[in-house]
Design an enzyme around this catalytic site. Structure first.
Site, PDB file in Angstrom:
ATOM      1  N   GLY A 183       0.805  -1.256  -0.012  1.00  0.00           N
ATOM      2  CA  GLY A 183       0.051   0.003  -0.121  1.00  0.00           C
ATOM      3  C   GLY A 183       0.971   1.301  -0.209  1.00  0.00           C
ATOM      4  N   ASP A 184       1.771   1.218   0.610  1.00  0.00           N
ATOM      5  CA  ASP A 184       2.851   2.371   0.961  1.00  0.00           C
ATOM      6  C   ASP A 184       3.823   2.648  -0.437  1.00  0.00           C
ATOM      7  OD1 ASP A 184       2.016   3.479   3.379  1.00  0.00           O
ATOM      8  OD2 ASP A 184       3.550   2.231   4.499  1.00  0.00           O
TER       9      ASP A 184
END
Length: 414
Positions: A183-184
């Protein structure tokens, strides 16, 4: 690549207000493409990644900081090709200096919690007044417009909320967290694309804009590409484990000495796979003759494939399938994968050096997996020390004197 070549984003100045991973990864991409990225940190409370283990120093890689010049690998990796200044944005003078910097910038990237930049007086509406052409990119957990309730996100939280954890693993098992902070890492790629597109529009129209990317939105959008919920409605689990039934035969299979990935969804590939297995008759077997039939009998087919792979080595599987043109590959460890000579040669991964001690340990980190025929891309400068470029940036862009810089530093404005 030739370092003497022009860089794609030469002449573009980006103010980097980001911390941790998602934001710094976006600005790392911009720096690798040649933008002048100015990383701004609070002199009393710098980016938390400066204290992330492990560290690299005179003793090599260590889990704990033993010397003052031991530097976090996170910083050394994500800070490359950036200039570093300090600035207290909570002070009136600090905000004024920031807005002065914004007048000279083409873009700003921030990943504060939604609403924080506005409360500090450095949000998009504030900077647009002093530089209407500026592109302002926000990376947040749930979107810049989500000002109430839950607005802080970590990668694992986003993986959970996006549905990703219920696509990996087997039916009935606990949710599976993807081993890298996906996600990051996915949100900053979208943020970089959005920033570049907005910069192109600003050059054409003279007007900047606010680019808004959320971690949850980015990762959920990726999850939606696979339409797992549709498969569930027609009787297939969202949990795919090591195989993908809708493309059978397709997955990861055990061998004598490890595992191998095989992807043979087409008639041509599956027929070649059956030949390699010594069972060419499967190509005319009614269960596996067509693509839809192979999907219908996927579990049985995958068991048959593994019954073959489990009797031979990974190299033997790869050799025979490669000869027949079937997509395949051995399952490698991260350490093996990042040191692939092809990847290192292309700069898609790169060996990291300490700015003082050089190559004192074998550390391989992300490179820039974008190559261009008429431009140089990549990283050739180490991460900055805290406030390393204060004098250069504040004097060059804002015309501050040495005396002014000393005074501002003494009052912890910079």
């Amino acid at each position: 690549m030739n370092a003497a070549q022009q860089r794609p984003l030469e002449g573009i100045t980006v103010l980097d207000l980001t911390t941790a991973l998602a934001g710094p990864y976006a600005t790392l991409m911009l720096a690798g493409l040649g933008a002048r990225v100015i990383k701004i940190e609070n002199p009393s409370n710098p980016d938390t990644m400066r204290n992330n283990a492990p560290y690299l120093g005179r003793d090599g890689v260590t889990l704990q900081k033993a010397h003052d010049d031991d530097l976090s690998l996170s910083l050394l990796e994500r800070g490359r090709n950036k200039l570093g200044v300090t600035l207290n944005l909570k002070s009136d003078e600090g905000r004024a200096l920031f807005l002065d910097l914004a007048r000279h910038a083409d873009a700003i990237v921030e990943n504060f919690s939604a609403g924080t930049a506005d409360r500090l007086g450095i949000g998009y509406a504030d900077v647009a007044k002093v530089n209407p052409k500026l592109v302002y990119t926000s990376i947040s957990g749930f979107g810049a417009d989500e000002l109430g309730g839950q607005n802080r996100a970590m990668d694992t939280i986003v993986q959970a909320l996006s549905g990703l954890m219920m696509t990996s693993g087997n039916v009935g098992e606990a949710p599976v967290r993807v081993g890298i902070p996906i996600g990051d890492l996915s949100a900053p790629l979208y943020a970089t694309i959005g920033t570049l597109a907005a910069l192109m529009q600003a050059q054409r129209t003279g007007e900047g804009q606010h680019v808004d990317v959320s971690l949850l939105g980015a990762l959920t959008s990726v999850v939606a590409c696979e339409q797992s919920d549709v498969m569930e409605r027609i009787g297939r689990s969202t949990r795919t484990g090591n195989t993908l039934t809708r493309l059978a035969p397709f997955g990861v299979f055990a061998a004598v000495d490890g595992h191998v990935a095989i992807c043979a969804p087409t008639d041509k590939f599956s027929s070649a796979l059956f030949d390699a297995m010594g069972q060419p008759e499967l190509g005319t077997d009614e269960r596996f003759r067509t693509r839809d039939q192979r999907v219908r009998h996927a579990d049985e087919l995958h068991r048959m494939v593994e019954a073959w792979t489990s009797t031979v080595t990974t190299q033997a599987v790869v050799d025979v399938l490669s000869e027949l043109g079937v997509p395949c590959g051995e399952v490698r460890t991260p350490g093996e994968a990042v040191r692939d000579p092809r990847i290192l040669r292309r700069g898609e991964t790169t060996r990291l050096e300490h700015p003082t001690y050089g190559a004192i340990d074998d550390v391989v980190v992300t490179g820039l997996p974008i190559r261009m025929s008429r431009a140089w891309t990549g990283f050739d400068r180490p991460a900055p020390q805290l406030g390393e470029h204060n004098q250069a940036i504040y004097a060059e862009l804002l015309g501050l004197s040495d005396e002014q810089l000393v005074e501002l530093s003494g009052r912890r404005v910079i």
